[in-house]
Design a protein around this motif. Sequence first.
Motif, short mmCIF file in Angstrom:
data_model
loop_
_atom_site.label_atom_id
_atom_site.label_comp_id
_atom_site.label_asym_id
_atom_site.label_seq_id
_atom_site.Cartn_x
_atom_site.Cartn_y
_atom_site.Cartn_z
N THR A 24 -4.01 58.60 49.03
CA THR A 24 -3.21 59.63 49.69
C THR A 24 -3.53 61.02 49.17
O THR A 24 -2.82 61.96 49.46
N MET A 26 -5.48 64.53 48.99
CA MET A 26 -6.04 65.37 50.02
C MET A 26 -7.56 65.20 50.13
O MET A 26 -8.12 65.18 51.21
N LEU A 91 -7.37 56.37 57.14
CA LEU A 91 -7.02 57.78 57.31
C LEU A 91 -5.53 57.92 57.60
O LEU A 91 -4.86 58.79 57.05
N SER A 94 -3.39 57.14 54.69
CA SER A 94 -3.48 58.31 53.83
C SER A 94 -2.58 59.42 54.36
O SER A 94 -1.86 60.09 53.61
N CYS A 98 0.78 60.92 52.65
CA CYS A 98 0.69 62.32 52.23
C CYS A 98 1.81 63.13 52.86
O CYS A 98 2.41 64.01 52.24
N ARG A 102 6.05 64.82 51.63
CA ARG A 102 6.14 66.28 51.82
C ARG A 102 7.26 66.65 52.77
O ARG A 102 7.88 67.69 52.63
N SER A 443 1.99 76.54 62.37
CA SER A 443 1.44 76.40 61.03
C SER A 443 0.31 77.41 60.77
O SER A 443 0.16 77.92 59.67
N LEU A 444 -0.47 77.70 61.82
CA LEU A 444 -1.58 78.62 61.58
C LEU A 444 -1.18 80.09 61.74
O LEU A 444 -1.80 80.96 61.16
N TRP B 253 -13.66 68.69 67.03
CA TRP B 253 -12.28 68.88 66.56
C TRP B 253 -12.14 68.44 65.11
O TRP B 253 -11.58 69.14 64.27
N HIS B 261 -9.21 72.27 56.45
CA HIS B 261 -8.72 71.62 55.24
C HIS B 261 -9.51 72.06 54.02
O HIS B 261 -8.94 72.31 52.97
N VAL B 264 -8.20 75.60 53.30
CA VAL B 264 -6.80 75.80 52.95
C VAL B 264 -6.37 74.92 51.80
O VAL B 264 -5.67 75.35 50.89
C1 HEM Z 1 -6.69 63.95 61.24
C2 HEM Z 1 -6.83 65.15 61.34
C3 HEM Z 1 -6.17 66.27 60.56
C4 HEM Z 1 -6.10 67.52 60.99
C5 HEM Z 1 -6.69 68.03 62.29
C6 HEM Z 1 -5.40 68.31 60.04
C7 HEM Z 1 -5.17 69.69 60.16
C8 HEM Z 1 -4.62 70.49 59.21
C9 HEM Z 1 -4.56 71.92 59.24
C10 HEM Z 1 -5.05 72.77 60.38
C11 HEM Z 1 -3.99 72.36 58.10
C12 HEM Z 1 -3.77 73.81 57.71
C13 HEM Z 1 -2.35 74.22 57.67
C14 HEM Z 1 -2.17 75.49 56.89
O1 HEM Z 1 -2.81 76.50 57.20
O2 HEM Z 1 -1.37 75.47 55.95
C15 HEM Z 1 -3.68 71.22 57.35
C16 HEM Z 1 -3.10 71.26 56.17
C17 HEM Z 1 -2.83 70.15 55.47
N1 HEM Z 1 -3.23 68.85 55.77
FE1 HEM Z 1 -4.11 68.19 57.39
N2 HEM Z 1 -5.02 67.51 59.03
C18 HEM Z 1 -5.49 66.24 59.29
C19 HEM Z 1 -5.37 65.16 58.52
C20 HEM Z 1 -4.73 65.19 57.34
C21 HEM Z 1 -4.54 64.06 56.53
C22 HEM Z 1 -5.05 62.65 56.80
C23 HEM Z 1 -3.82 64.50 55.48
C24 HEM Z 1 -3.25 63.70 54.36
C25 HEM Z 1 -3.76 63.24 53.37
C26 HEM Z 1 -3.59 65.89 55.62
C27 HEM Z 1 -2.91 66.70 54.73
C28 HEM Z 1 -2.76 68.05 54.82
C29 HEM Z 1 -2.05 68.84 53.86
C30 HEM Z 1 -1.38 68.33 52.63
C31 HEM Z 1 -2.10 70.16 54.30
C32 HEM Z 1 -1.42 71.37 53.68
C33 HEM Z 1 -2.33 72.28 52.97
C34 HEM Z 1 -1.61 73.47 52.44
O3 HEM Z 1 -0.63 73.93 53.05
O4 HEM Z 1 -2.05 73.96 51.41
N3 HEM Z 1 -4.15 66.29 56.76
N4 HEM Z 1 -4.08 70.07 58.03
#
Ligand code: HEM
Lengths: 488, 304
Positions: A24, A26, A91, A94, A98, A102, A443-444, B253, B261, B264
């Motif tokens: 899990t 990142m 995935l 995970s 994750c 949160r 979020s963005l 995508w 990711h 950020v």
């Molecule tokens: C499957 C496709 C995924 C997409 C398209 C995606 C997309 C995104 C995007 C766009 C952000 C940025 C948000 C920001 O600007 O704060 C983000 C942040 C994040 N994603 Fe994903 N995510 C995906 C999968 C995952 C998975 C599998 C996990 C878990 C392990 C995950 C965990 C996170 C976390 C923890 C953040 C926060 C980062 C932060 O705020 O510092 N994501 N994700």
Amino acid sequence: MSKEIEVPELGFFALIRYAWRQLTSMRTALILLMLMGIAAIPGSLIPQRITNAVAVRDLFAANPELAKWYDRFSLFDVYGSPWFSAIYILLFISLIGCVLPRTVEHYKAMRAQPPATPKNLSRLEHHQEFKGGEKSLERAQDWFKAHRFRVRVEGDSISAEKGFLRETGNLLFHLSLILILVGVSFGSLFGMRGEAIVSTGERFINVATSYDTLSFGKLTGEDSLSPFEIRLDKFVGEYDPKTNAPKDYTAWVTVKDNGKSYKSVMKVNKPLTFGNTRVYLQANGYSPVVTVRDSQGNVALQGPIPFLPQDGNLRSIGAIKVPDAEPQIGFVGSFVPTNARTTGQGAISIFPELLDPKLLFSIWKGDLGLDSGVPQSVYRIDTNTLEKVGLGSVKPGETFTYPEGSITLETVVPWINLQIVEDPGKSYALIGGIVAVLGLLSSLYGRRRRIWVRVNGERVEVAGLAKNSAPGLEVEMQKFVSAIRGEK
Amino acid sequence: MQTTWAYVSNYFVYSAMAVFTISFIAHAFETAFAVRAPEVADSTDGSLLTKTLDYKRTEKTARIATAMMILGFILLLAGIIARGISAKHVPWGNMYEFSITGALAFTGAYLAALRKYDLRWLGLFVSISVLLTLGTAITLLYRNSAPLVPALKSTWLVIHVIAAIISGGVFLLANVVAAAYLYLERVEERGARPLWLQRVPSLEVLDQLSYRLVAFVFPLWTFAVIAGAIWAESAWGRYWGWDPKETWAFITWVAYAAYLHARVTVGWRGRRAAWLCIFAGSTFLFNYVYVNVWGTGKHTYSGL
Ligand code: HEM
């Protein structure tokens, strides 16, 4: 002698906890995400059974050794293969591992007060100091309220916070990915998909035997078919006279559903809907309506026989099988809606509409093998064991006679191919998709930031902090300061 | 047979190409003539370092360059509208039409970004890319305007294509910025920037800019994919079928999600992030070129 490496002893549960934490993390999610993208590539380069079964068969014929190896690694079914499934299941485990913790954390954070104002504001960003009055704190509070900050008032200071929508959106986005996956799996486990050809004037009744092809999801079966009937009253295909390209397809149908009967119109982008089941107009072609008589003049076969289009001008091939004739008769046919007057053999169509239709065929007699138990194509006849009787062609209204009987082309009607799909999961996937976009937007584009103000007699101090160093706080602070100063 | 409107459309596209050519030349002149030759008296030691950049000298040329870019945008827009009138449907039925609309989106993305950032240095690349795209489109991809095949008659097509084309334009702009980053980084490793590159913003700004562009359109791209799925559901009876076009849209995508990711959450910056950005953008281009031209599947229509 190699040095022994000391491995910390891990108990069973500790090991599981360790594995879970790794999964899990990142970084693992990121790697899995990239792996999933890479794993999707072969399926777009190698033909897939679900989209292009013919090409797969051709590859087996052309290069059996390579095809066998491809098949061994599920390369013809990439998106249902064990390794592809393994990646996305990992995935999403995970993702769940994750995101859920949160979400809980975020929920708590939203209900908690903003953290207390730090002692020393001057060390923070956007720090400013100026002279104010006794109204300063009140004005600051009004401003925070007007701009919907969450505040914590402590005597001479206020700590304010805004922009939780960013994290909320981020969580919603990731949760919606889970929802989409749930929708997709639900659809594939409980869904159904089939096809059936219906000639003009015929009825399609939604039972398993009406289908040409039919497949069910793992957890459902024939009794899930909802009872409805569709009769094809009329079909019109319009084509562009300049390019011969199709312009519009329209099917007029009579529907019987739940004892009610009504008329409806189908188009390529306008399916009929029965609950979770939708019926699509998918393809079309022509059915010559023939009457075949034996040598005594008794009718051995009568009705529309669907022919399979081979090109854009709907030159079609088909087989007319007459098992009730004595001996059995088969016609290997070719049908053209607009016959080209070429001198050579073979039929060519020069336009897809019925301008000058013609049916050409060779006639065969012998055992058609319909009782042999081997599944047969309705469009082909295996002529290896048959004896050729003759060659002929007819236009509508004409009859061709041969020693064993005759064939009359009464008329030609269009057929349509209905695709019947039941997908109980798609509304979840759609909701997931909508939430994903909304979540992404907040979020963005969302900005999380804190602003502090402390009033000490005449002295007013302010400071701010933008998470992820999002831009725009400077301007906002400027406005805030003018508000405290009572400037408009 | 071509309708009058189709001819009108072609004239507009040709005029747009002429105007973009002028814009390209003006951008080139602007950069070239801003370099002030050293005063003769100064150069007794033969040093070239006394050369300076003076954009005031070329301010007029620069204005012309941008004005031509805007005019080209308008002409191209007119061409696309005329094409739509001639075909009696939105002009997104084949690859020629996608390409000229893509060029429009790319120019539009640049002009929009120009309002906020000092991006004029990018104009040279933008004008030449647009010229190449239009040139390829009109020589290799041109098809007479034709009616849409029935499956393409849908409001969702319009929505899906608009979203996809705008996303594509911005993705490609982000790619150009990332490529500029990589190039400049190499240049700076070898020493100071040569004069003609001094106006290009710092590495840090470029790095941020390509991220901003991607973060800005990623939701739109997500929406484009979803709109495509909705359309596929109503036309083909399934919202997702792993058709090559859909597969590559998904790969794009995922690649951009990985990029976001990496930035950020893992904190990638600079070179690695730029390469990832370029990789993601290439998957978009690959989808467009390879799947349309050589691919099989439901998205290959009307002979391109
Ligand atoms: C499957 C496709 C995924 C997409 C398209 C995606 C997309 C995104 C995007 C766009 C952000 C940025 C948000 C920001 O600007 O704060 C983000 C942040 C994040 N994603 Fe994903 N995510 C995906 C999968 C995952 C998975 C599998 C996990 C878990 C392990 C995950 C965990 C996170 C976390 C923890 C953040 C926060 C980062 C932060 O705020 O510092 N994501 N994700």
